[in-house]
Design an enzyme around this catalytic site. Structure first.
Site, PDB file in Angstrom:
ATOM      1  N   CYS A   1      -4.691   9.493 -18.428  1.00  0.00           N
ATOM      2  CA  CYS A   1      -4.579   9.043 -17.042  1.00  0.00           C
ATOM      3  C   CYS A   1      -3.388   9.647 -16.302  1.00  0.00           C
ATOM      4  O   CYS A   1      -3.480   9.893 -15.101  1.00  0.00           O
ATOM      5  CB  CYS A   1      -4.580   7.520 -16.997  1.00  0.00           C
ATOM      6  SG  CYS A   1      -6.175   6.855 -17.554  1.00  0.00           S
TER       7      CYS A   1
ATOM      8  N   LYS B   1      -8.125   0.663 -10.818  1.00  0.00           N
ATOM      9  CA  LYS B   1      -9.061   1.775 -11.032  1.00  0.00           C
ATOM     10  C   LYS B   1     -10.008   1.454 -12.177  1.00  0.00           C
ATOM     11  O   LYS B   1      -9.688   0.616 -13.022  1.00  0.00           O
ATOM     12  CB  LYS B   1      -8.305   3.081 -11.285  1.00  0.00           C
ATOM     13  CG  LYS B   1      -7.442   3.085 -12.539  1.00  0.00           C
ATOM     14  CD  LYS B   1      -6.576   4.336 -12.553  1.00  0.00           C
ATOM     15  CE  LYS B   1      -5.842   4.487 -13.870  1.00  0.00           C
ATOM     16  NZ  LYS B   1      -6.697   4.598 -15.055  1.00  0.00           N
TER      17      LYS B   1
ATOM     18  N   ASP C   1      -0.732   2.767 -15.388  1.00  0.00           N
ATOM     19  CA  ASP C   1      -1.337   1.976 -16.463  1.00  0.00           C
ATOM     20  C   ASP C   1      -0.345   1.444 -17.501  1.00  0.00           C
ATOM     21  O   ASP C   1      -0.632   1.462 -18.707  1.00  0.00           O
ATOM     22  CB  ASP C   1      -2.427   2.786 -17.170  1.00  0.00           C
ATOM     23  CG  ASP C   1      -3.618   3.091 -16.273  1.00  0.00           C
ATOM     24  OD1 ASP C   1      -3.578   2.751 -15.081  1.00  0.00           O
ATOM     25  OD2 ASP C   1      -4.589   3.703 -16.776  1.00  0.00           O
TER      26      ASP C   1
END
Ligand SMILES: [Zn+2]
Length: 186
Positions: free
Chosen positions: A141, A96, A13
Site C-alpha cells: 500500500c 479504502k 494503514d
C-alpha cells in the site's frame, strides 16, 4: 527543507491488523510508530491517515478466493488505529477498500485504477504539491500510494524509517521506486 505548508504527510494503514499479532501482521510494523508520531508533529499542511476498511465478505479475503487472510473489517478492532499512534495531528482520514468486489492498495485509487478515494481532490483543494508517505506495508500500500502520488503530479517522498514491508528483500522495489522519481528518505 520541505515547504511544510504545501506538503502533506500520508500515514498509510497503521492499523492493529497490520501490527505484530494482527490478522495480517507486517513484520516489525510496530517499530515505526514512534517515527510516524514524530513526523506528524513537524508542521505539515495536512496529516492524512488511511485505513484499510473492508466489508466482511471482501474479495481480497481467502474465503472469497483472495490473497489475504481476513483483515481490517470496517469498524472492527483490527481496523482501529493502535493506541500508540498519536491521533491529535491527524487532519483527515481516508478509508479504502470499501467496495466488496475491488481492493485498493493505493490511497488514491482502487485497484481498478479508476475509482478515486477522493484523496487527490482533497490534496489539490488544500494546495498541497508535495507528499511524504509512511506506514504499512512498504511493498504494497505504501508503494502503490507513492506511485499514484507521482502520477497525480505530486512531488513524492517515502520516509523509509517510518515504513516496514511484508517481503524480506525490498531492494528491487526500492530501485523501481527511485527510477520512477520517488525520493527515498530516512
Ligand atoms: Zn486490505
Amino acid at each position: 527543507m520541505p515547504d511544510f505548508q504545501h506538503s502533506a504527510l500520508i500515514i498509510v494503514d497503521v492499523q492493529n491488523d497490520f501490527l505484530p499479532h494482527g490478522a495480517l501482521a507486517v513484520p516489525r510494523g510496530d517499530e515505526i510508530i514512534a517515527q510516524v508520531n514524530a513526523l506528524s508533529h513537524l508542521g505539515f499542511g495536512a496529516v492524512i491517515a488511511t485505513q484499510d476498511w473492508h466489508p466482511a465478505n471482501h474479495c481480497s479475503f481467502a474465503p472469497q478466493g483472495g490473497p489475504w487472510p481476513e483483515h481490517c473489517v470496517a469498524a472492527s478492532s483490527g481496523a482501529d488505529f493502535p493506541k500508540s499512534l498519536d491521533l491529535s495531528p491527524i487532519s483527515h482520514i481516508i478509508h479504502k477498500g470499501m467496495a466488496q468486489n475491488r481492493d485498493s492498495y493505493s490511497a488514491f485509487f482502487d485497484n481498478d485504477r479508476v475509482t478515486s478515494t477522493g484523496l487527490n481532490a482533497l490534496l489539490s483543494g488544500l494546495s498541497i504539491n508535495h507528499v511524504v508517505i509512511c506506514g504499512l506495508a512498504l511493498d504494497f500500500c505504501v508503494a502503490a500510494t507513492a506511485e499514484d502520488a507521482m502520477r497525480c503530479g505530486f512531488r513524492t517522498d517515502i520516509a523509509l524509517e517510518a515504513c516496514r514491508g511484508i517481503n524480506a528483500d525490498q531492494s528491487a522495489l526500492l530501485q523501481t521506486l527511485r527510477s520512477n522519481g520517488i525520493t527515498l528518505s530516512d
